[in-house]
Design a protein around this motif. Structure first.
Motif, PDB file in Angstrom:
ATOM      1  N   CYS A 173       1.873 -58.240   6.866  1.00 16.71           N
ATOM      2  CA  CYS A 173       2.940 -57.892   5.608  1.00 16.71           C
ATOM      3  C   CYS A 173       3.643 -56.518   6.173  1.00 16.71           C
ATOM      4  O   CYS A 173       4.712 -56.552   5.886  1.00 16.71           O
ATOM      5  N   PHE A 174       2.779 -55.630   6.886  1.00 15.51           N
ATOM      6  CA  PHE A 174       3.521 -54.562   7.350  1.00 15.51           C
ATOM      7  C   PHE A 174       4.692 -54.720   8.421  1.00 15.51           C
ATOM      8  O   PHE A 174       5.745 -54.294   8.382  1.00 15.51           O
ATOM      9  N   VAL A 175       4.782 -55.783   9.119  1.00 18.11           N
ATOM     10  CA  VAL A 175       5.586 -56.383  10.024  1.00 18.11           C
ATOM     11  C   VAL A 175       6.957 -56.731   9.226  1.00 18.11           C
ATOM     12  O   VAL A 175       8.086 -56.524   9.641  1.00 18.11           O
ATOM     13  N   TYR A 176       6.443 -57.425   8.307  1.00 21.02           N
ATOM     14  CA  TYR A 176       7.840 -57.950   7.397  1.00 21.02           C
ATOM     15  C   TYR A 176       8.393 -56.608   6.670  1.00 21.02           C
ATOM     16  O   TYR A 176       9.646 -56.631   6.377  1.00 21.02           O
ATOM     17  N   ILE A 177       7.508 -55.977   6.225  1.00 23.13           N
ATOM     18  CA  ILE A 177       8.201 -54.470   5.632  1.00 23.13           C
ATOM     19  C   ILE A 177       9.140 -53.843   6.532  1.00 23.13           C
ATOM     20  O   ILE A 177      10.103 -53.392   6.274  1.00 23.13           O
TER      21      ILE A 177
ATOM     22  N   THR B  90     -11.138 -48.916  -5.323  1.00 22.28           N
ATOM     23  CA  THR B  90      -9.760 -48.799  -6.274  1.00 22.28           C
ATOM     24  C   THR B  90      -8.932 -47.609  -5.814  1.00 22.28           C
ATOM     25  O   THR B  90      -7.749 -47.864  -5.567  1.00 22.28           O
ATOM     26  N   ALA B  91      -9.663 -46.597  -5.494  1.00 19.73           N
ATOM     27  CA  ALA B  91      -9.004 -45.200  -5.105  1.00 19.73           C
ATOM     28  C   ALA B  91      -8.154 -45.591  -3.656  1.00 19.73           C
ATOM     29  O   ALA B  91      -7.083 -45.177  -3.566  1.00 19.73           O
ATOM     30  N   ILE B  92      -9.070 -46.023  -2.857  1.00 19.43           N
ATOM     31  CA  ILE B  92      -8.633 -46.453  -1.400  1.00 19.43           C
ATOM     32  C   ILE B  92      -7.295 -47.530  -1.529  1.00 19.43           C
ATOM     33  O   ILE B  92      -6.388 -47.209  -1.014  1.00 19.43           O
ATOM     34  N   VAL B  93      -7.742 -48.659  -2.130  1.00 22.31           N
ATOM     35  CA  VAL B  93      -6.444 -49.682  -1.859  1.00 22.31           C
ATOM     36  C   VAL B  93      -5.586 -49.256  -2.834  1.00 22.31           C
ATOM     37  O   VAL B  93      -4.235 -49.671  -2.592  1.00 22.31           O
ATOM     38  N   GLY B  94      -5.816 -48.557  -4.028  1.00 21.71           N
ATOM     39  CA  GLY B  94      -4.628 -48.169  -4.966  1.00 21.71           C
ATOM     40  C   GLY B  94      -3.831 -47.228  -4.119  1.00 21.71           C
ATOM     41  O   GLY B  94      -2.379 -47.708  -4.414  1.00 21.71           O
TER      42      GLY B  94
ATOM     43  N   LEU C 299       1.479 -47.214  -1.722  1.00 18.31           N
ATOM     44  CA  LEU C 299       2.425 -46.555  -0.617  1.00 18.31           C
ATOM     45  C   LEU C 299       3.399 -47.639  -0.001  1.00 18.31           C
ATOM     46  O   LEU C 299       4.577 -47.546   0.144  1.00 18.31           O
ATOM     47  N   ALA C 300       2.526 -48.769   0.274  1.00 16.70           N
ATOM     48  CA  ALA C 300       3.162 -50.008   0.633  1.00 16.70           C
ATOM     49  C   ALA C 300       4.353 -50.659  -0.149  1.00 16.70           C
ATOM     50  O   ALA C 300       5.245 -50.777   0.101  1.00 16.70           O
ATOM     51  N   GLU C 301       3.939 -50.647  -1.288  1.00 11.53           N
ATOM     52  CA  GLU C 301       4.869 -51.110  -2.442  1.00 11.53           C
ATOM     53  C   GLU C 301       6.080 -50.007  -2.281  1.00 11.53           C
ATOM     54  O   GLU C 301       7.389 -50.459  -2.515  1.00 11.53           O
ATOM     55  N   GLY C 302       5.725 -48.824  -2.258  1.00 10.37           N
ATOM     56  CA  GLY C 302       6.935 -47.892  -2.526  1.00 10.37           C
ATOM     57  C   GLY C 302       7.794 -48.019  -1.255  1.00 10.37           C
ATOM     58  O   GLY C 302       8.919 -47.891  -1.566  1.00 10.37           O
TER      59      GLY C 302
ATOM     60  N   LEU D 217       0.668 -58.847  -1.593  1.00 13.93           N
ATOM     61  CA  LEU D 217       0.163 -57.471  -1.446  1.00 13.93           C
ATOM     62  C   LEU D 217      -1.129 -57.296  -2.507  1.00 13.93           C
ATOM     63  O   LEU D 217      -2.317 -57.028  -2.174  1.00 13.93           O
ATOM     64  N   ILE D 218      -0.931 -57.557  -3.895  1.00 14.10           N
ATOM     65  CA  ILE D 218      -1.535 -57.410  -4.941  1.00 14.10           C
ATOM     66  C   ILE D 218      -2.790 -58.462  -4.692  1.00 14.10           C
ATOM     67  O   ILE D 218      -4.088 -57.899  -4.701  1.00 14.10           O
ATOM     68  N   GLY D 219      -2.666 -59.595  -4.325  1.00 13.20           N
ATOM     69  CA  GLY D 219      -3.736 -60.666  -3.903  1.00 13.20           C
ATOM     70  C   GLY D 219      -4.414 -60.010  -2.639  1.00 13.20           C
ATOM     71  O   GLY D 219      -5.644 -59.974  -2.986  1.00 13.20           O
ATOM     72  N   GLY D 220      -3.602 -59.509  -1.603  1.00 12.63           N
ATOM     73  CA  GLY D 220      -4.567 -58.972  -0.649  1.00 12.63           C
ATOM     74  C   GLY D 220      -5.527 -57.796  -0.950  1.00 12.63           C
ATOM     75  O   GLY D 220      -6.642 -57.693  -0.533  1.00 12.63           O
ATOM     76  N   VAL D 221      -5.047 -56.962  -1.765  1.00 12.31           N
ATOM     77  CA  VAL D 221      -5.910 -55.618  -2.056  1.00 12.31           C
ATOM     78  C   VAL D 221      -7.111 -56.005  -2.855  1.00 12.31           C
ATOM     79  O   VAL D 221      -8.173 -55.330  -2.699  1.00 12.31           O
ATOM     80  N   THR D 222      -6.463 -56.925  -3.884  1.00  9.30           N
ATOM     81  CA  THR D 222      -7.810 -57.040  -4.692  1.00  9.30           C
ATOM     82  C   THR D 222      -8.907 -57.867  -3.833  1.00  9.30           C
ATOM     83  O   THR D 222     -10.200 -57.784  -4.718  1.00  9.30           O
ATOM     84  N   GLY D 223      -8.562 -58.650  -3.000  1.00 13.87           N
ATOM     85  CA  GLY D 223      -9.753 -59.243  -2.175  1.00 13.87           C
ATOM     86  C   GLY D 223     -10.589 -58.142  -1.517  1.00 13.87           C
ATOM     87  O   GLY D 223     -11.798 -58.880  -1.563  1.00 13.87           O
ATOM     88  N   ILE D 224     -10.120 -56.830  -1.432  1.00  9.71           N
ATOM     89  CA  ILE D 224     -11.277 -56.259  -0.803  1.00  9.71           C
ATOM     90  C   ILE D 224     -12.259 -55.868  -1.937  1.00  9.71           C
ATOM     91  O   ILE D 224     -13.503 -55.893  -1.409  1.00  9.71           O
TER      92      ILE D 224
END
Lengths: 573, 237
Positions: free
Chosen positions: A351-355, B24-28, B33-36, A380-387
Motif C-alpha cells: 500500500c505504501f508503494v502505491y501511495i 485502536t489508538a495505534i492503528v487509528g 496518516l496514511a489516508e491523509g 487500508l481500512i480492511g488492513g488495519v482492522t485485521g490487526i
C-alpha cells in the motif's frame, strides 16, 4: 507510434497446434474454442453472472435481518433454514465462483498471453477443459440448491460434524453436492494455474526479462503457485468429508475416533492463503492502473515483487488465527498471533508503494483510476482492522462477530469488486474495441463506493457491541436488541439495496458501450505494456503484425529523455 | 470504549478492553496518516496542462526511505501490539486461578444445559442443579467451566465477560471467569450449529452472595421436591 515487430522462432509452435482457423459455428466457437480470450471472457461473464446469485442471496438475508419476519420481495418469507442456506450460498459463491474465476481465471487467461506478447496459452486445450469443469461445478452447485431437503446451510467453512451428518444439517443431498461442486471448482483452477505458470515461464516475448514482466502478471503467477500449494490439503479434506457424509466414515466424527478440528486446519491451511490468492491479482491490477493514470513509473518495482513473494510465503503460516478459540492448544495461538501481525508488514508495504507512486505524478481521475484509488483507500481500512483480529487477546471478544464480517468485506469487496471494476473499465477498450461511457462510469463508481461504506461501518459498530454472526433473528437476544442496534442493521440493509441498485447502471453501461460506445484505438490510455500493441479487440493469435520484441520494463512513464510521457515496451528506441 | 455499550463484568474484561483501546489508538493514528497523505497526493498531483510527471524509480535508498521508514514503524508497533495481545491472551486462556466453584456447560442442538454444583460445591453429586438456558453464578467468585457438546460444534460466548470458547464434541474444554458485576446478561452460541443456531439464547445471572444462597436453597433438588407453601395452601382447599 512506431511498432517494432519481429519474426522469431517460437511463432510457429503452439499457435499452429490449435489451428489458425476461426471456429465455424456457434457451438464450436463458444463451447470448444481454445482461444485464451474467449475462455477468459467466458470466465468473466460466468463470474459476473454468479455475482448476481451471490448478490441476490445477501439481499434476501439482509432484508430478514433488518425487518425480521417480513415477506422479502422476490423471495418470500425467509425461514431459518433458508437463512442458513442463503448465508452459505452468499459466502461460497462470492469466494469460489466470483472472486476466483474473475480475478485469477478471467484476468489470467485474458491478460497473460497479451501482456507477455505471445499468441495463446501453452496448453490451450487444458485451458478449455478448465472452463468446462468450472461450468460443471456450477451445474452441481445449482443441483444442490434444488436437492431434496434444500441447499447446504453449514456456512462456507462447512465445519463438521454439522457438515458431515445429515441428521445435524438436515440437508442429506445438499451438503455432499455442495462439497462436490467446490471440489470440481478446485480441480478447474488447478488446471488453470499450471497453465498460467508454464506460459509465463516459457512463452514471453523475446527480450522480456523477469523484471520486465508487468506486475499484474507476476501477481497472478504468485497467486497461482500459492493456490496450487495450498489446495491439496483441502481437496484431501473434502474427499474425507465427502466420505463422512456419504459412506459413514469417521474422519471428523469424534464418536468414531475422528477429530472435527482437523477439518478446520485443512480448510484454513487453504482458506487463508486463498485470501492472498485473490488479493495479489487485485494488487497487480492497481499497479497497472495507477501507473498509467499517474503517468508514473511504479515506485520500487522489485520491492513490490519481493513483498508479494513475502506475503505468499508468510501467508502459509497464519491459518490458525481463524481457530484461536476453536479448541486448539492455547499456546499455539501465540505463535499464530505473531505471524499474523507480521504479515501486516509486506501488505502495508505494498500500500505504501502505491501511495508513493502517486508522488510527483500527473494524476488523471478517469473511472478506472477512481476504482484503483478507491481500492487503496478502502483496503487500508480492511488492513488495519485485521490487526484487532490478529491480536489473539482482542480476538477473544471479536471472534465470530460482525466486526469480523465488516473486516473481511473491507478486504474482499475491494478485491473482488473494486479492483475488478478497475480492471474491467481499464481493459474494456481492449476487450471490445470501444470506450465505456465515463459519465455513467462515475455515477456507478460513487453509487457503489458510498453505499459500500454505509453497509460495513454500521457492521463494525454492531460487532463492537457484540453482535454475533449467522443469526437468523436477533429478537431472542435482549443484549443484542438494545436501542440503536436494529437501526444500524436497517441502515446496513438499505445501503446494500442502494449498492445493488446502482449495479444496474454498470450492466447497462457495459452492454450499451459494448455495441454503441466510442471506437477505441489500439492504445487508448497511452500505456506501455504489450496488450496495447495488439489491435482492439485482438484477433485470434493476438498480434497480426507479428509477435512483439521487448526492450524495457513496463512502467517507463514520463522518462526525461522522451518527448512523449510513455515508452511502450516494444518500441526499440 | 467497548464498555460504553457492553459492560465489562469479569476480572479480565478490563484488560481486553484496554488492549482494544491500545490497538485502536495505534492503528487509528497510522491509518489517518496514511489516508491523509494519500488524499493529499491525489489533490496535489492532479494533472495540470503542460506539467509532466516526475521520473522516480524508487530503487535507490534515498527514495526508498519514504516507504522503508513507515515500514520499520509498522514492525515496531506490531511488536508492541503482540506483547499486549499475548499478555491478555495468557491471562484469559493460559492461566487457571484456583476455583471457588465449577460449572458444567452442555451444548446441544439447540439448547444449553447448565449444571451447577449445588450446596456441596461438587459436580456429579445428587444435589447438582441442572437448568436449561440459565446459568447462575455469584459475583466475586472464581469459576471454572467445563464445556461439552452432545452433537456439533457450538461456542460459549459471554460478551460482557469478553469470553468466548468453542465447544468440540468428544472433548471437555476447560476455562475460567470471575464475575465482577451483578445482573443478567446474554450467553450466545457463536458457532453456526444448524437451523436453530439463532434460537439458542441463554442468560447468565450474576447474583450477590445472599441472593445466590437464596436461589441455591430454592433450587436444591431436596428443597425443590417439597411443595412450596403456596402449593400446600392450594392443596388444603
Amino acid at each position: 507510434m512506431s511498432t517494432a515487430t519481429a519474426e522469431h522462432g517460437h511463432e510457429g509452435q503452439g499457435h499452429d497446434a490449435h489451428g489458425h482457423h476461426e471456429p465455424q459455428n456457434f457451438f464450436l466457437k463458444y463451447f470448444w474454442s481454445t482461444d485464451h480470450k474467449i475462455i477468459g471472457m467466458q470466465y468473466l461473464f460466468t463470474g459476473l453472472a454468479m455475482a448476481v446469485v451471490g448478490g441476490f442471496a445477501v439481499y434476501a438475508f439482509r432484508m430478514q435481518l433488518a425487518f425480521p419476519g417480513m415477506s422479502v420481495p422476490g423471495w418470500g418469507r425467509v425461514t431459518a433454514t433458508d437463512y442458513n442456506a442463503l448465508v452459505t450460498t452468499h459466502g461460497s459463491v462470492m469466494i469460489f465462483w466470483v472472486a476466483m474465476p474473475v480475478l485469477i481465471a478471467a484476468l489470467g487467461n485474458y491478460l497473460i498471453p497479451l501482456m507477455i506478447g505471445c499468441d495463446d496459452m501453452v496448453f490451450p486445450r487444458l485451458n478449455r477443459l478448465s472452463y468446462q469443469l468450472f461450468l460443471l461445478s456450477i451445474v452441481v452447485l445449482f443441483m444442490s440448491f434444488y436437492a431434496q431437503g434444500g441447499g447446504f446451510g453449514g456456512a462456507w467453512t462447512s465445519y463438521p460434524p454439522l457438515a458431515a451428518k445429515a441428521e445435524y444439517n438436515l440437508t442429506p443431498a445438499g451438503a455432499p453436492l455442495w462439497l462436490l461442486a467446490v471440489a470440481l471448482e478446485f480441480a478447474a483452477f488447478l488446471l488453470g494455474g499450471i497453465n498460467f505458470v508454464t506460459t509465463v515461464m516459457n512463452s514471453r516475448a523475446p527480450g522480456m526479462k523477469m523484471f520486465d514482466i508487468p506486475m499484474v502478471i507476476w501477481m497472478i503467477i504468485i497467486a497461482s503457485i500459492m493456490f496450487m500449494a495450498s489446495v491439496g490439503p483441502l481437496v484431501a479434506g473434502a474427499v474425507m468429508l465427502f466420505f463422512d457424509q456419504t459412506l459413514g466414515t469417521g474422519f471428523f466424527d469424534p464418536n468414531q475416533g475422528g477429530d472435527p478440528v482437523l477439518w478446520q486446519h485443512l480448510f484454513w491451511f487453504f482458506g487463508h492463503p486463498e485470501v492472498y490468492v485473490v488479493l495479489l491479482p487485485a494488487m497487480g491490477i492497481v499497479a497497472e492502473v495507477v501507473t498509467t493514470f499517474a503517468r508514473k513509473k511504479l515506485f520500487a518495482y522489485k520491492t513490490v515483487l519481493y513483498t508479494a513473494v513475502g506475503t505468499g510465503v508468510l501467508g502459509f503460516f497464519v491459518w490458525a488465527h481463524h481457530q484461536f478459540i476453536a479448541g486448539i492448544d492455547p499456546r499455539m495461538a501465540n505463535i499464530f498471533s505473531v505471524t499474523t501481525l507480521l504479515i501486516s508488514i509486506p501488505v502495508a508495504e505494498m500500500c505504501f508503494v502505491y501511495i508513493a507512486t502517486l508522488y510527483g505524478g500527473s494524476i488523471r481521475l478517469t473511472t478506472p483510476m477512481l476504482w484503483a484509488l478507491a481500492f487503496i483507500g478502502e483496503f487500508l481500512i480492511g488492513g488495519v482492522t485485521g490487526i484487532f483480529l490478529g491480536a489473539s487477546g482482542a480476538d477473544i471478544y471479536f471472534h465470530d462477530t460482525y466486526f469480523v464480517i465488516a473486516h473481511f468485506h473491507y478486504t474482499f469487496f475491494p478485491i473482488a469488486f473494486i479492483a475488478v471494476f478497475a480492471a474491467m473499465t481499464y481493459w474494456f477498450p481492449k476487450m471490445f474495441g470501444r470506450y465505456m461511457n465515463e459519465a455513467w462510469g462515475k455515477v456507478h463508481f460513487w453509487g457503489t463506493i458510498i453505499p459500500f461504506n454505509f453497509i460495513f461501518i454500521p457492521l463494525f459498530l454492531l460487532g463492537a457491541r457484540g453482535d454475533h454472526r449467522r443469526i437468523y433473528d436477533y429478537t431472542h437476544f435482549p443484549d443484542l436488541m438494545k436501542p440503536g442496534m436494529q437501526d444500524l442493521r436497517i441502515l446496513a440493509t438499505l445501503a446494500l439495496v442502494t449498492l445493488l441498485a446502482f449495479q444496474l447502471v454498470f450492466v447497462v453501461n457495459f452492454f450499451l458501450s459494448m455495441f454503441r460506445g466510442k471506437k477505441a484505438e489500439a492504445n487508448p490510455w497511452k500505456a506501455n505494456t504489450l496488450e496495447w500493441v495488439a489491435p482492439s479487440p485482438p484477433p485470434h493469435g493476438n498480434f497480426p503484425e507479428g509477435l512483439p520484441n521487448v526492450y524495457r520494463g513496463p512502467y517507463e512513464f514520463s522518462h526525461p529523455d522522451r518527448q512523449e510521457d510513455y515508452w511502450p515496451q516494444n518500441v526499440a528506441s | 470504549m467497548i464498555d460504553q455499550y457492553v459492560p465489562n463484568a469479569s476480572s479480565f474484561a478490563g484488560q481486553i478492553d484496554e488492549l482494544i483501546l491500545l490497538i485502536t489508538a495505534i492503528v487509528g493514528f497510522w491509518w489517518l496518516l496514511a489516508e491523509g497523505v494519500f488524499f493529499w497526493l491525489i489533490i496535489k498531483f492532479n494533472a495540470q496542462e503542460g506539467v509532466k510527471a516526475q521520473y522516480v524509480s524508487g530503487e535507490n535508498a534515498k527514495e526508498k526511505r519514504w516507504v522503508s521508514m513507515p515500514h520499520y514503524a509498522t514492525l515496531v508497533f506490531d511488536v508492541i501490539i503482540m506483547i499486549f495481545a499475548v499478555k491478555a491472551w495468557q491471562e484469559v486462556k493460559q492461566t487457571m486461578p484456583q476455583a471457588d466453584s465449577t460449572v458444567r456447560v452442555i451444548a446441544q442442538q439447540w439448547a444449553w444445559t447448565f449444571v451447577h454444583p449445588g450446596p456441596d460445591n461438587l459436580l456429579d453429586t445428587p444435589d447438582d442443579i441442572r437448568l436449561v438456558d440459565e446459568l447462575h453464578v455469584e459475583k466475586g467468585k472464581t469459576y471454572h467451566f467445563e464445556l461439552q457438546s452432545r452433537d456439533v460444534l457450538h461456542s460459549f460466548s459471554v460478551p460482557v465477560f469478553r469470553l468466548k470458547q468453542d465447544i468440540v464434541p468428544g472433548r471437555t474444554i476447560r476455562g475460567w471467569f470471575k464475575p465482577t458485576m451483578t445482573g443478567g446478561f446474554d450467553i450466545q452460541c457463536t458457532e453456526i450449529c444448524g437451523i436453530g443456531h439463532g434460537f439458542m439464547p441463554a442468560r447468565i445471572l450474576v447474583h450477590t452472595p445472599e441472593e445466590f444462597q437464596n436461589w441455591q436453597q430454592a433450587k436444591s433438588p431436596a428443597q425443590a421436591a417439597l411443595p412450596t407453601p403456596a402449593e400446600q395452601m392450594g392443596g388444603m382447599k
